[in-house]
Design an enzyme around this catalytic site. Structure first.
Site, PDB file in Angstrom:
ATOM      1  CE  LYS A  47      -3.747   2.385   0.470  1.00 58.95           C
ATOM      2  NZ  LYS A  47      -4.686   2.444  -0.648  1.00 58.95           N
ATOM      3  CB  CYS A 131      -2.760   8.776  -5.471  1.00 60.69           C
ATOM      4  SG  CYS A 131      -4.162   8.084  -4.648  1.00 60.69           S
TER       5      CYS A 131
HETATM    6  C1  LIG Z   1      -8.730  -0.753  -3.577  1.00 54.90           C
HETATM    7  C2  LIG Z   1      -7.590  -0.174  -4.367  1.00 54.90           C
HETATM    8  C3  LIG Z   1      -6.608   0.571  -3.704  1.00 54.90           C
HETATM    9  C4  LIG Z   1      -5.542   1.125  -4.402  1.00 54.90           C
HETATM   10  N1  LIG Z   1      -4.573   1.808  -3.716  1.00 54.90           N
HETATM   11  C5  LIG Z   1      -3.471   2.267  -4.374  1.00 54.90           C
HETATM   12  C6  LIG Z   1      -2.401   2.880  -3.669  1.00 54.90           C
HETATM   13  O1  LIG Z   1      -2.404   3.029  -2.443  1.00 54.90           O
HETATM   14  N2  LIG Z   1      -1.336   3.311  -4.389  1.00 54.90           N
HETATM   15  C7  LIG Z   1      -1.243   3.162  -5.740  1.00 54.90           C
HETATM   16  O2  LIG Z   1      -0.230   3.535  -6.332  1.00 54.90           O
HETATM   17  N3  LIG Z   1      -2.241   2.563  -6.433  1.00 54.90           N
HETATM   18  C8  LIG Z   1      -3.355   2.129  -5.785  1.00 54.90           C
HETATM   19  N4  LIG Z   1      -4.359   1.504  -6.504  1.00 54.90           N
HETATM   20  C9  LIG Z   1      -4.255   1.396  -7.964  1.00 54.90           C
HETATM   21  C10 LIG Z   1      -3.719   0.032  -8.379  1.00 54.90           C
HETATM   22  O3  LIG Z   1      -2.422  -0.201  -7.872  1.00 54.90           O
HETATM   23  C11 LIG Z   1      -3.692  -0.107  -9.912  1.00 54.90           C
HETATM   24  O4  LIG Z   1      -2.842   0.879 -10.453  1.00 54.90           O
HETATM   25  C12 LIG Z   1      -5.055   0.061 -10.544  1.00 54.90           C
HETATM   26  O5  LIG Z   1      -6.034  -0.550  -9.732  1.00 54.90           O
HETATM   27  C13 LIG Z   1      -5.144  -0.521 -11.948  1.00 54.90           C
HETATM   28  O6  LIG Z   1      -4.860  -1.914 -11.959  1.00 54.90           O
HETATM   29  P1  LIG Z   1      -6.002  -3.066 -11.891  1.00 54.90           P
HETATM   30  O7  LIG Z   1      -6.993  -2.749 -12.967  1.00 54.90           O
HETATM   31  O8  LIG Z   1      -5.277  -4.349 -12.083  1.00 54.90           O
HETATM   32  O9  LIG Z   1      -6.612  -2.942 -10.539  1.00 54.90           O
HETATM   33  C14 LIG Z   1      -5.460   0.956  -5.814  1.00 54.90           C
HETATM   34  C15 LIG Z   1      -6.447   0.223  -6.474  1.00 54.90           C
HETATM   35  C16 LIG Z   1      -7.503  -0.343  -5.789  1.00 54.90           C
HETATM   36  C17 LIG Z   1      -8.554  -1.116  -6.539  1.00 54.90           C
END
Ligand SMILES: Cc1cc2nc3c(=O)[nH]c(=O)nc-3n(C[C@H](O)[C@H](O)[C@H](O)COP(=O)(O)O)c2cc1C
Ligand SMILES: Cc1cc2nc3c(=O)[nH]c(=O)nc-3n(C[C@H](O)[C@H](O)[C@H](O)COP(=O)(O)OP(=O)(O)OC[C@H]3O[C@@H](n4cnc5c(N)ncnc54)[C@H](O)[C@@H]3O)c2cc1C
Ligand code: FES
Lengths: 306, 272
Positions: A47, A131
């Protein structure tokens, strides 16, 4: 000895396979990260961690959208002062590289957190400059090449582990931001973080997320993420790219390799299947065999040549 | 429930059709919902109180297109909910999590506080199939003993033991106190529990000493409810997805954290 075709190395990192847990998913405790490694991930990202503890926003912080999720957690994290213990704990249990995700409100904050994370044992640092849902962080930094450069330079100056910069898709020219990060010292780029989005409930006529705006992830964002990787690879063919956004099958992962990614991160798909990492790895392996290719590396950027 | 039904479980709004007062601090809310009305005992839902919060609640009853939850006032969200009237609009996601396994033979249920709600749901389902159902329920005081009438209709009189800390009803002691002697006196094929974690921990110790099977429903801070965010971990388990019901074998794996520590809103480890 037979070489493992799934093995990838880039930016000084050695991964048994090209699948990485994305930041923010099951990313707090050593036990949960270890569980993801045991489920087949080649590396894990924590995280995003900042200077001070943050409790994040009240719920709803996550809502299901069409083919994906919308989240605005508000960067809840215990702060690096406390989290260094968890990093230490991770290092004793994890059998795969640990990437610590870092965010801040200034270049100094980023550098301070990154330095502590690296000395606590992080195998690499990933900067969350994208973010989209906390005011005064993320969006501003990741959308302005000058500020981004300043942050990356400051971090680079204080760590000696690989530095990954995770880009935002919420910009008009992602390759430009990628170039700025690399010129400032980034060893690799992750593309991409979530897309800014809103969900509204028609009965109550209210936005659903407590923070109103959130970040879209999951299958819905895949074609956009793929285009981002494509654009960065065109601009920076020699810089390792980690593809991220909507990957939920081996063929999704292969699309990202073909667009120019050296590895992929998976987040949202974990909600559908924790076995996703192994499933992607098995699928990529049989694809490589079918295509008579010896390694993932041979796939990287292949679509650009045809 | 299938992974897809969990992950693709979109928020929908519904109307509170009935509100019942169960105790000075607990009210039951009845809502129409086509997914949650099919829930199994042990599962929970995420209830959105528009503009305020979204909170996890155990399902107390699910039938005829309706789902019920019993809610104790503890803070902001629950206070707002208690201020709402029938006809108000709320949001629902779920049902989420696993459920209690259905066992046969002689069954003992031990509940404290609102932990009695999912156990009542379970007791109703088991009553038709089991040889004998016993229930031990504890509360601080008589007014806070929940569902005594309903449980009395399911268990026979001798099989329902109530305890209060102030002695205003039943035995004056903690709910765990009559347990040891009951377990030494009678044989049980399965024990189920839900309630405050210190109570669950104590019960776990008592059943472990006697090598008895146990299933316990746990609570942790929940945000996504679907196994993504990592807010609700106990050991390597996600309470929202791998739980909330855990077996004795799983509890053994997390015994260092059970009743001891959990993740707080900022993700740091804090005392339970
Ligand atoms: C519940 C949740 C929390 C996330 N928290 C962070 C975070 O703290 N820092 C970050 O860089 N990306 C965060 N992301 C983004 C993910 O790392 C990723 O870039 C994004 O979800 C796209 O990938 P995916 O489609 O495989 O989920 C978060 C995504 C989700 C769904
Ligand atoms: C699986 C599960 C089932 C539950 N079932 C019931 C039930 O049937 N009846 C009932 O009355 N309560 C139940 N709870 C507890 C209920 O969710 C909390 O009491 C409620 O969220 C408190 O919100 P609040 O704003 O009123 O209190 P706050 O002032 O916000 O918090 C009071 C305490 O409630 C807990 N809490 C707050 N927010 C959450 C959250 N998002 N997730 C988990 N715990 C939280 C924390 O321990 C906190 O210290 C359950 C919790 C879980 C995890
Ligand atoms: S509440 Fe998000 S993982 Fe359990």
């Amino acid at each position: 000895m037979e070489r493992n075709p799934l093995r990838v190395s880039f930016a000084g990192l050695e991964l048994e396979n090209p699948t990485i847990l994305a930041s923010g998913v099951l990313g707090y405790s050593a036990e949960s990260l270890d569980r993801v490694v045991r489920a087949g991930a080649g590396a894990v990202v924590t995280k995003s961690i900042g200077v001070e503890p943050r409790v994040g926003y009240v719920n709803p912080t996550l809502v299901q959208a069409e083919a994906g999720f919308l989240n605005a957690m508000g960067l809840p994290n215990p702060g690096i002062g406390v989290y260094v213990q968890e990093i230490g704990h991770c290092k004793t249990v994890l059998r795969a590289p640990l990437v610590v995700s870092v965010f801040g409100y200034s270049a100094q904050e980023y550098a301070g957190v990154a330095k502590k994370a690296a000395s606590a044992g992080a195998d690499a640092v990933e900067l969350n400059v994208s973010c989209p849902h906390v005011r005064q962080t993320g969006a501003e930094i990741g959308q302005d090449p000058k500020i981004l450069k300043e942050v990356v330079e400051n971090v680079k100056a204080v760590i000696d582990v690989p530095l990954i910069v995770k880009l935002s898709p919420n910009v008009s020219d992602i390759a430009l931001l990628g170039r700025a990060a690399v010129e400032a010292g980034a060893d690799a780029l992750t593309a991409v973080n979530t897309l800014k989005a809103v969900a509204i409930d028609v009965e109550t006529t209210r936005p659903v997320l407590a923070n109103v705006k959130g970040g879209l992830s999951g299958a819905a964002v895949k074609p956009v993420a793929l285009r981002c990787v494509w654009d960065i690879f065109e601009e920076l063919p020699d810089v390792p790219i980690i593809g991220c956004g909507g990957i939920s099958s081996w063929s999704d992962a292969v699309e990202f390799f073909l667009a120019g990614a050296s590895a992929v991160q998976i987040g949202s798909a974990v909600a559908f299947d924790e076995g996703i990492f192994n499933a992607v790895n098995r699928g990529v392996l049989s694809y490589l065999r079918r295509k008579h290719l010896g390694s993932v590396k041979e796939l990287v950027g292949l679509a650009h040549r045809s | 429930m299938s992974a897809w039904l969990t992950a693709a479980n979109t928020l929908r709004t519904t109307e509170i059709v009935q509100i019942r007062t169960e105790s000075p601090t607990v009210k039951t809310y009845v809502l129409p919902d086509r997914l949650c009305c099919k829930a199994k005992p042990g599962q929970f839902l995420m209830l959105w109180i528009p503009g305020i919060d979204e909170i996890p609640l155990s399902i107390m009853e699910a039938k005829n297109g309706l789902v019920s939850v019993s809610v104790k006032v503890v803070g902001d969200a629950t206070r707002h909910l208690h201020g709402m009237e029938a006809g108000a609009t709320v949001g629902v996601r779920g049902p989420f999590g696993n459920s209690f396994t259905e066992s046969r033979g002689r069954i003992l249920l031990v509940g404290g506080g609102t932990g009695v709600a999912p156990l009542l749901f379970l007791a109703r389902q088991l009553s038709a199939k089991t040889e004998r159902l016993s229930f031990v329920e504890g509360a601080k005081t008589k007014d806070e003993l929940l569902f005594v009438r309903e449980l009395g209709g399911i268990c026979n009189e001798k099989s329902l033991i109530t305890t209060t800390e102030d002695g205003t009803a039943g035995l004056q002691c903690l709910v765990t106190e009559p347990l040891a002697s009951l377990l030494d006196r009678e044989h049980f094929d399965m024990i189920y529990t839900c309630g405050p974690e210190v109570m669950v921990k104590k019960i776990f110790e008592i059943t472990e000493q006697r090598k008895l099977p146990l299933e316990a429903s746990l609570e942790r801070l929940m945000r996504c409810g679907i196994g993504l965010c990592g807010s609700c971990m106990i050991g390597k388990y996600r309470v929202c997805r791998d739980g909330p019901v855990f077996t004795a074998a799983q509890l053994r794996e997390v015994k260092d954290e059970l009743g001891v520590s959990k993740l707080g809103f900022d993700g740091s480890r804090i005392p339970v």
